[in-house]
Design a protein around this motif. Structure first.
Motif, PDB file in Angstrom:
ATOM      1  N   ASP A 184      44.743   8.084  22.776  1.00  0.00           N
ATOM      2  CA  ASP A 184      43.325   8.468  22.755  1.00  0.00           C
ATOM      3  C   ASP A 184      42.859   8.859  21.355  1.00  0.00           C
ATOM      4  O   ASP A 184      41.657   8.940  21.099  1.00  0.00           O
ATOM      5  N   ALA A 185      43.793   9.134  20.473  1.00  0.00           N
ATOM      6  CA  ALA A 185      43.441   9.588  19.128  1.00  0.00           C
ATOM      7  C   ALA A 185      43.013   8.409  18.262  1.00  0.00           C
ATOM      8  O   ALA A 185      43.582   7.317  18.355  1.00  0.00           O
ATOM      9  N   LYS A 186      42.011   8.632  17.431  1.00  0.00           N
ATOM     10  CA  LYS A 186      41.539   7.607  16.504  1.00  0.00           C
ATOM     11  C   LYS A 186      42.258   7.805  15.175  1.00  0.00           C
ATOM     12  O   LYS A 186      41.864   8.624  14.350  1.00  0.00           O
ATOM     13  N   LEU A 187      43.318   7.029  14.995  1.00  0.00           N
ATOM     14  CA  LEU A 187      44.217   7.229  13.863  1.00  0.00           C
ATOM     15  C   LEU A 187      43.979   6.250  12.719  1.00  0.00           C
ATOM     16  O   LEU A 187      44.697   6.283  11.725  1.00  0.00           O
ATOM     17  N   LEU A 235      53.549   7.846  14.126  1.00  0.00           N
ATOM     18  CA  LEU A 235      53.188   7.155  12.894  1.00  0.00           C
ATOM     19  C   LEU A 235      52.942   5.670  13.131  1.00  0.00           C
ATOM     20  O   LEU A 235      52.011   5.084  12.570  1.00  0.00           O
ATOM     21  N   PHE A 236      53.743   5.064  13.982  1.00  0.00           N
ATOM     22  CA  PHE A 236      53.548   3.629  14.176  1.00  0.00           C
ATOM     23  C   PHE A 236      52.422   3.315  15.152  1.00  0.00           C
ATOM     24  O   PHE A 236      51.923   2.188  15.166  1.00  0.00           O
ATOM     25  N   GLU A 237      51.959   4.299  15.918  1.00  0.00           N
ATOM     26  CA  GLU A 237      50.696   4.120  16.625  1.00  0.00           C
ATOM     27  C   GLU A 237      49.558   4.107  15.612  1.00  0.00           C
ATOM     28  O   GLU A 237      48.607   3.316  15.737  1.00  0.00           O
ATOM     29  N   ALA A 238      49.660   4.955  14.590  1.00  0.00           N
ATOM     30  CA  ALA A 238      48.656   4.933  13.519  1.00  0.00           C
ATOM     31  C   ALA A 238      48.693   3.593  12.784  1.00  0.00           C
ATOM     32  O   ALA A 238      47.642   3.007  12.480  1.00  0.00           O
ATOM     33  N   VAL A 239      49.891   3.090  12.494  1.00  0.00           N
ATOM     34  CA  VAL A 239      50.022   1.791  11.832  1.00  0.00           C
ATOM     35  C   VAL A 239      49.409   0.693  12.698  1.00  0.00           C
ATOM     36  O   VAL A 239      48.678  -0.177  12.209  1.00  0.00           O
ATOM     37  N   ARG A 240      49.687   0.726  14.005  1.00  0.00           N
ATOM     38  CA  ARG A 240      49.148  -0.291  14.913  1.00  0.00           C
ATOM     39  C   ARG A 240      47.620  -0.284  14.892  1.00  0.00           C
ATOM     40  O   ARG A 240      46.984  -1.337  14.769  1.00  0.00           O
ATOM     41  N   GLN A 241      47.044   0.917  15.006  1.00  0.00           N
ATOM     42  CA  GLN A 241      45.588   0.999  15.019  1.00  0.00           C
ATOM     43  C   GLN A 241      44.992   0.511  13.703  1.00  0.00           C
ATOM     44  O   GLN A 241      43.954  -0.178  13.681  1.00  0.00           O
ATOM     45  N   ARG A 242      45.620   0.830  12.599  1.00  0.00           N
ATOM     46  CA  ARG A 242      45.098   0.422  11.299  1.00  0.00           C
ATOM     47  C   ARG A 242      45.225  -1.093  11.097  1.00  0.00           C
ATOM     48  O   ARG A 242      44.341  -1.726  10.520  1.00  0.00           O
ATOM     49  N   CYS A 243      46.318  -1.663  11.587  1.00  0.00           N
ATOM     50  CA  CYS A 243      46.479  -3.112  11.497  1.00  0.00           C
ATOM     51  C   CYS A 243      45.441  -3.824  12.366  1.00  0.00           C
ATOM     52  O   CYS A 243      44.874  -4.845  11.957  1.00  0.00           O
ATOM     53  N   CYS A 244      45.182  -3.282  13.553  1.00  0.00           N
ATOM     54  CA  CYS A 244      44.166  -3.881  14.441  1.00  0.00           C
ATOM     55  C   CYS A 244      42.786  -3.825  13.795  1.00  0.00           C
ATOM     56  O   CYS A 244      42.014  -4.792  13.859  1.00  0.00           O
ATOM     57  N   LEU A 245      42.467  -2.696  13.167  1.00  0.00           N
ATOM     58  CA  LEU A 245      41.171  -2.558  12.507  1.00  0.00           C
ATOM     59  C   LEU A 245      41.056  -3.524  11.340  1.00  0.00           C
ATOM     60  O   LEU A 245      40.009  -4.175  11.156  1.00  0.00           O
ATOM     61  N   ALA A 246      42.143  -3.666  10.569  1.00  0.00           N
ATOM     62  CA  ALA A 246      42.132  -4.569   9.428  1.00  0.00           C
ATOM     63  C   ALA A 246      41.966  -6.018   9.892  1.00  0.00           C
ATOM     64  O   ALA A 246      41.242  -6.811   9.284  1.00  0.00           O
ATOM     65  N   ALA A 248      40.545  -7.019  12.693  1.00  0.00           N
ATOM     66  CA  ALA A 248      39.193  -7.212  13.224  1.00  0.00           C
ATOM     67  C   ALA A 248      38.156  -7.354  12.124  1.00  0.00           C
ATOM     68  O   ALA A 248      37.142  -8.046  12.288  1.00  0.00           O
ATOM     69  N   SER A 249      38.414  -6.722  10.982  1.00  0.00           N
ATOM     70  CA  SER A 249      37.468  -6.777   9.868  1.00  0.00           C
ATOM     71  C   SER A 249      37.781  -7.904   8.883  1.00  0.00           C
ATOM     72  O   SER A 249      37.115  -8.030   7.858  1.00  0.00           O
ATOM     73  N   GLY A 250      38.836  -8.680   9.223  1.00  0.00           N
ATOM     74  CA  GLY A 250      39.200  -9.808   8.363  1.00  0.00           C
ATOM     75  C   GLY A 250      39.943  -9.439   7.114  1.00  0.00           C
ATOM     76  O   GLY A 250      40.050 -10.226   6.185  1.00  0.00           O
ATOM     77  N   LYS A 251      40.507  -8.217   7.082  1.00  0.00           N
ATOM     78  CA  LYS A 251      41.223  -7.759   5.882  1.00  0.00           C
ATOM     79  C   LYS A 251      42.726  -7.917   6.006  1.00  0.00           C
ATOM     80  O   LYS A 251      43.470  -7.488   5.138  1.00  0.00           O
ATOM     81  N   LEU A 252      43.172  -8.501   7.121  1.00  0.00           N
ATOM     82  CA  LEU A 252      44.621  -8.656   7.319  1.00  0.00           C
ATOM     83  C   LEU A 252      44.950 -10.132   7.442  1.00  0.00           C
ATOM     84  O   LEU A 252      44.267 -10.854   8.165  1.00  0.00           O
TER      85      LEU A 252
END
Length: 252
Positions: A184-187, A235-246, A248-252
């Motif tokens: 539920d946390a926005k990491l 930490l890897f939930e934070a990594v997962r969320q950041r990779c998903c955001l990247a 979705a924004s075309g930065k990955l």
């Protein structure tokens, strides 16, 4: 300048790769003739380092343990940032910090630093009065991450969390009784994750200094995780969320 001690292939090998010129003495058990030792000696030779032959008893005495794998080094401390403000000022990426409240076991800290390095954590911080420092055991378990991850000891955890919130970080603490789950946390936003010691968890003022408390969903009969494992999950939930955001924004 006082020298620090490193031992074990991973810890000493990582220092050879990162800053071989900081190694002042390198002692090895030359009775070892296996492939791993030969590869290590070749790396030391490539770095231009003289090797001092030592027997197991001398290495045991230097390291304070027999788990040195036949490799002990005296090294200069590497320059590191001394404050979280300095870390944040130098960080171009979205900050990810990890706070540890009451983690005193060197094996746990070493494992956490290794995971923090893999997860791209910008700094790990802990209170000066309830935490283990960067001991040789921490360095060995961390497999080189004790040199690469900023580990900052702060005077007061609650005040530190307040200062991080003022800088725009979302402070997420872990607590078994929390209503929200980790998921539920926005990491993906600037975040400081905070974990407490096994058993006692975070202290009251540290807990109150968090913006959100979360728990890791447990499916089995065991109701808790080792703190180093819990750190990895968070930490890897934070990594997962950041990779998903990247992505979705075309930065990955």
């Amino acid at each position: 300048m006082s020298l620090k001690l490193l031992y074990g292939f991973h810890a000493v090998g990582a220092r050879l790769r990162a800053a071989s010129d900081s190694v002042r003495e390198l002692l090895v058990d030359t009775s070892r003739h296996d492939a791993r030792m030969q590869q290590f000696l070749a790396r030391a030779q490539d770095a231009g380092l003289a090797v001092i032959a030592a027997d197991g008893a001398r290495l045991d005495a230097l390291a304070g343990t027999h788990r040195h794998q036949g490799v002990v080094a005296r090294v200069e401390p590497l320059d590191k940032m001394s404050t979280l403000d300095a870390v944040l000022d130098a960080t171009a990426d979205t900050p990810l910090l990890l706070g540890l409240d009451g983690v005193t076991d060197p094996h746990n800290l070493g494992a956490i630093l290794r995971t923090a390095d893999c997860a791209g954590v910008h700094a790990v911080f802990a209170p000066k009065d309830r935490a283990v420092g960067l001991t040789p055991t921490v360095a060995k378990v961390a497999s080189g991450a004790a040199d690469t991850v900023q580990y900052i000891m702060v005077t007061n955890m609650a005040r530190t969390l307040a200062a991080l919130r003022e800088r725009g970080l979302w402070v997420v603490g872990t607590a078994g009784e929390a209503t929200d789950t980790l998921f539920d946390a926005k990491l993906a936003e600037p975040t400081a994750l905070v974990l407490g010691a096994e058993g006692s968890g975070m202290r009251r003022l540290v807990r109150e200094g968090c913006d959100q408390l979360v728990h890791i969903p447990m499916q089995g009969s065991v109701d808790s995780l080792n703190v180093s494992v819990a750190a990895g999950v968070c930490l890897f939930e934070a990594v997962r969320q950041r990779c998903c955001l990247a992505a979705a924004s075309g930065k990955l």
